[in-house]
Design an enzyme around this catalytic site. Sequence first.
Site, PDB file in Angstrom:
ATOM      1  N   ASN A 170      54.727  79.541 -22.552  1.00 11.69           N
ATOM      2  CA  ASN A 170      56.607  80.256 -22.377  1.00 11.69           C
ATOM      3  C   ASN A 170      56.884  78.206 -23.091  1.00 11.69           C
ATOM      4  O   ASN A 170      57.853  78.365 -23.864  1.00 11.69           O
ATOM      5  CB  ASN A 170      56.752  80.208 -21.263  1.00 11.69           C
ATOM      6  CG  ASN A 170      56.450  79.252 -19.848  1.00 11.69           C
ATOM      7  OD1 ASN A 170      55.248  78.512 -20.355  1.00 11.69           O
ATOM      8  ND2 ASN A 170      57.237  79.227 -19.196  1.00 11.69           N
ATOM      9  N   GLU A 268      51.934  73.690 -11.287  1.00 15.35           N
ATOM     10  CA  GLU A 268      52.610  74.142 -11.641  1.00 15.35           C
ATOM     11  C   GLU A 268      53.270  76.130 -11.342  1.00 15.35           C
ATOM     12  O   GLU A 268      53.209  75.618 -12.961  1.00 15.35           O
ATOM     13  CB  GLU A 268      53.359  73.482 -13.287  1.00 15.35           C
ATOM     14  CG  GLU A 268      54.478  72.364 -13.303  1.00 15.35           C
ATOM     15  CD  GLU A 268      55.606  73.862 -13.422  1.00 15.35           C
ATOM     16  OE1 GLU A 268      55.966  74.508 -12.997  1.00 15.35           O
ATOM     17  OE2 GLU A 268      55.882  74.012 -15.116  1.00 15.35           O
ATOM     18  N   CYS A 302      59.295  77.860 -16.372  1.00 16.75           N
ATOM     19  CA  CYS A 302      59.593  78.042 -15.053  1.00 16.75           C
ATOM     20  C   CYS A 302      60.103  77.733 -13.948  1.00 16.75           C
ATOM     21  O   CYS A 302      60.942  77.579 -12.787  1.00 16.75           O
ATOM     22  CB  CYS A 302      58.259  77.309 -13.952  1.00 16.75           C
ATOM     23  SG  CYS A 302      58.263  75.827 -14.897  1.00 16.75           S
ATOM     24  N   GLU A 477      54.072  66.249 -12.416  1.00 10.63           N
ATOM     25  CA  GLU A 477      53.659  65.843 -13.978  1.00 10.63           C
ATOM     26  C   GLU A 477      54.467  64.997 -14.634  1.00 10.63           C
ATOM     27  O   GLU A 477      55.714  65.005 -13.371  1.00 10.63           O
ATOM     28  CB  GLU A 477      53.623  67.336 -14.739  1.00 10.63           C
ATOM     29  CG  GLU A 477      52.564  67.800 -14.413  1.00 10.63           C
ATOM     30  CD  GLU A 477      51.854  69.110 -14.951  1.00 10.63           C
ATOM     31  OE1 GLU A 477      51.884  69.882 -15.469  1.00 10.63           O
ATOM     32  OE2 GLU A 477      51.155  68.736 -16.160  1.00 10.63           O
TER      33      GLU A 477
HETATM   34  P1  NAI Z   1      48.903  83.624 -15.164  1.00 12.90           P
HETATM   35  O1  NAI Z   1      49.063  82.739 -14.436  1.00 12.90           O
HETATM   36  O2  NAI Z   1      48.011  85.437 -15.918  1.00 12.90           O
HETATM   37  O3  NAI Z   1      48.329  82.711 -17.063  1.00 12.90           O
HETATM   38  C1  NAI Z   1      48.733  81.249 -17.319  1.00 12.90           C
HETATM   39  C2  NAI Z   1      47.225  80.674 -17.563  1.00 12.90           C
HETATM   40  O4  NAI Z   1      46.430  81.803 -17.363  1.00 12.90           O
HETATM   41  C3  NAI Z   1      47.465  81.676 -19.304  1.00 12.90           C
HETATM   42  O5  NAI Z   1      46.421  80.796 -20.160  1.00 12.90           O
HETATM   43  C4  NAI Z   1      45.826  82.370 -18.195  1.00 12.90           C
HETATM   44  O6  NAI Z   1      45.087  83.006 -18.804  1.00 12.90           O
HETATM   45  C5  NAI Z   1      45.357  81.560 -17.360  1.00 12.90           C
HETATM   46  N1  NAI Z   1      44.462  82.489 -16.347  1.00 12.90           N
HETATM   47  C6  NAI Z   1      44.407  84.241 -16.392  1.00 12.90           C
HETATM   48  N2  NAI Z   1      43.572  84.082 -14.963  1.00 12.90           N
HETATM   49  C7  NAI Z   1      43.129  83.156 -15.307  1.00 12.90           C
HETATM   50  C8  NAI Z   1      42.280  82.483 -13.987  1.00 12.90           C
HETATM   51  N3  NAI Z   1      41.332  84.136 -13.124  1.00 12.90           N
HETATM   52  N4  NAI Z   1      41.160  81.335 -14.434  1.00 12.90           N
HETATM   53  C9  NAI Z   1      41.574  80.998 -15.060  1.00 12.90           C
HETATM   54  N5  NAI Z   1      42.983  81.087 -15.895  1.00 12.90           N
HETATM   55  C10 NAI Z   1      43.209  82.240 -16.368  1.00 12.90           C
HETATM   56  O7  NAI Z   1      50.127  84.466 -15.782  1.00 12.90           O
HETATM   57  P2  NAI Z   1      50.969  85.188 -17.191  1.00 12.90           P
HETATM   58  O8  NAI Z   1      49.590  86.884 -17.225  1.00 12.90           O
HETATM   59  O9  NAI Z   1      50.465  84.992 -18.690  1.00 12.90           O
HETATM   60  O10 NAI Z   1      51.999  85.953 -16.584  1.00 12.90           O
HETATM   61  C11 NAI Z   1      52.238  86.432 -15.325  1.00 12.90           C
HETATM   62  C12 NAI Z   1      53.784  85.895 -14.502  1.00 12.90           C
HETATM   63  O11 NAI Z   1      53.406  84.979 -14.259  1.00 12.90           O
HETATM   64  C13 NAI Z   1      54.997  85.911 -15.498  1.00 12.90           C
HETATM   65  O12 NAI Z   1      55.563  87.144 -15.714  1.00 12.90           O
HETATM   66  C14 NAI Z   1      55.599  84.231 -14.798  1.00 12.90           C
HETATM   67  O13 NAI Z   1      56.081  85.882 -13.609  1.00 12.90           O
HETATM   68  C15 NAI Z   1      54.267  83.704 -14.618  1.00 12.90           C
HETATM   69  N6  NAI Z   1      54.336  82.670 -15.103  1.00 12.90           N
HETATM   70  C16 NAI Z   1      54.855  81.599 -15.019  1.00 12.90           C
HETATM   71  C17 NAI Z   1      54.667  79.870 -15.646  1.00 12.90           C
HETATM   72  C18 NAI Z   1      55.668  78.912 -15.443  1.00 12.90           C
HETATM   73  O14 NAI Z   1      56.009  78.292 -15.965  1.00 12.90           O
HETATM   74  N7  NAI Z   1      55.053  78.606 -14.216  1.00 12.90           N
HETATM   75  C19 NAI Z   1      54.399  80.631 -17.744  1.00 12.90           C
HETATM   76  C20 NAI Z   1      53.618  81.649 -16.904  1.00 12.90           C
HETATM   77  C21 NAI Z   1      53.789  82.660 -16.863  1.00 12.90           C
END
Ligand code: NAI
Length: 496
Positions: A170, A268, A302, A477
């Site tokens: 994002n 975060e 977020c 952060e």
């Molecule tokens: P995600 O948490 O799976 O991905 C975030 C990052 O973590 C990406 O770079 C991904 O490749 C990495 N990742 C995924 N699995 C991992 C693992 N096992 N070990 C290490 N790194 C890993 O989130 P995703 O699938 O992109 O989105 C799912 C939901 O997460 C969204 O619908 C939203 O609700 C939430 N989200 C929240 C964010 C925030 O800013 N707090 C940002 C993005 C998503």
Amino acid sequence: MMTTPCSELIQEYFHTGTLANLPTQLYINGQWQAAEGDAKLAIDDPSSAKTFTHVSAAQVSDVELAISAANQAFKQVWKPAKGSARAAILNKAAALLEQKADLFSVVEALDSGKPLAEAQGDVSSAIATLRYYAGSADKLEGNSYPLGQGNFSFSSKEPCGVTAHIIPWNFPLSTTIRGVAPALAAGCTAVVKPAETTPLTALMMADIFHAAGLPDGVYNVIPGLGKEAGAALVNHKDVHHITFTGSVATGIGVMQAAAKNINSVTLELGGKSPILALADCDLEKTAEGVLWAIFYNAGQICSAGSRLVVDKSIHKALVALIVEKTKQLTPAHALENPNYGAINSAQQLNKIDGFIKRAKERGIQTACGGHKLETKSGGWFYAPTIMDDVPMDDELVQEEIFGPVLTVQVVDGLDEAIEAANCTNFALAAGVYSQNIDQALAAAQGIDSGQVTVNNYWAGGIEVPFGGNKHSGIGREKGLVALDNYCTTKAITLAF
Ligand code: NAI
Ligand code: MG
């Protein structure tokens, strides 16, 4: 350095369907290289749903190489460097990024789907972050401790080592720099794993850092799948701190991986941040604040203000005013610089739509939106949506949607407003709108969250600590406090 203005880049993209000279490979130890087996990720433009380039997808062996390079660079050049030398490089990187701001903004808008002006804001914030932490690099002082005659005791701050940075889609550039700038300022080296769908600007930063004089191996970027590259990175024994931004579920896995190596984490995670509209708030100012709190970056933030907690005396009038204002939101291709952008992926679009379809089946009222949008550019768009008068235990109140959906909760008085604010597992951000300072401060004190803003939801800057309580995360952060994530304290005591 030659720079190409936004307008030419936009023309180039609309004519050719891509941009020249985008990065396509991993950046490890100062070298661009393909992934093992030449694995690749397709990179899509969310505004048109079309693939515009491909980037190497790091495999476990590539992650090993990056960590090994970061480890060598840490020991040999970056930990020993003077703070003032690190500061000079970070300041130079800020200046070079400023020169390339047009290119970075256009690429960020293309990769993420956010409107060009929002991407420009992200680039500006990355520049400010580099400068802020550059200023800290030669001021990481220790203390001395009074042990009395015959002793002398002091402490120094030392960089913790190789740091892993797992980045979401994002805010691809600004989240990368938010973690990397304090890490590098403190003397740590970094291995960055961008999100699958948005790796380009983190990769482009490699050229900026290199041109700024950053030694090879200090900044490495390994795009790839979370469960492959991400997992290999966070589980590695030579990583000493993990900074992760993303979902709660993945964050839990990252924390478990860190536990195996007794590593520290900054997490975060998600939010379901409330905006309290108290009875005496300025309706116009509140409506405008709520509009951008939830619809900026189409709600994919977020800390988006995703719940409006409104006093029943102003409920109807305030919701009507916000609904009226949503009519000024006009979606279009990110590079046409609309005031309302796309959803980053088809998967996220369907997730948002699923929440709304289920809510409608439960009989929840839609004040506006509630459906996918067709636009001229194609792409993944969702209508700005307001779901009215939702009960506290509903999933629309409890779950992070991560899209342009405002959930309205109606309350009677300040105490109920605070109770509603605190009714979820999340505790990231909160906004209060009131013209009465006593009421506003009472609300700010009563809300459980990492940060509260009053009468301007997005008030703040790099100077202000940012992070969450409860399931929203661990650690902070931004601000000087973020430097602690990347430092350990060594106490040295002499007896004579
Ligand atoms: P995600 O948490 O799976 O991905 C975030 C990052 O973590 C990406 O770079 C991904 O490749 C990495 N990742 C995924 N699995 C991992 C693992 N096992 N070990 C290490 N790194 C890993 O989130 P995703 O699938 O992109 O989105 C799912 C939901 O997460 C969204 O619908 C939203 O609700 C939430 N989200 C929240 C964010 C925030 O800013 N707090 C940002 C993005 C998503
Ligand atoms: Mg993309």
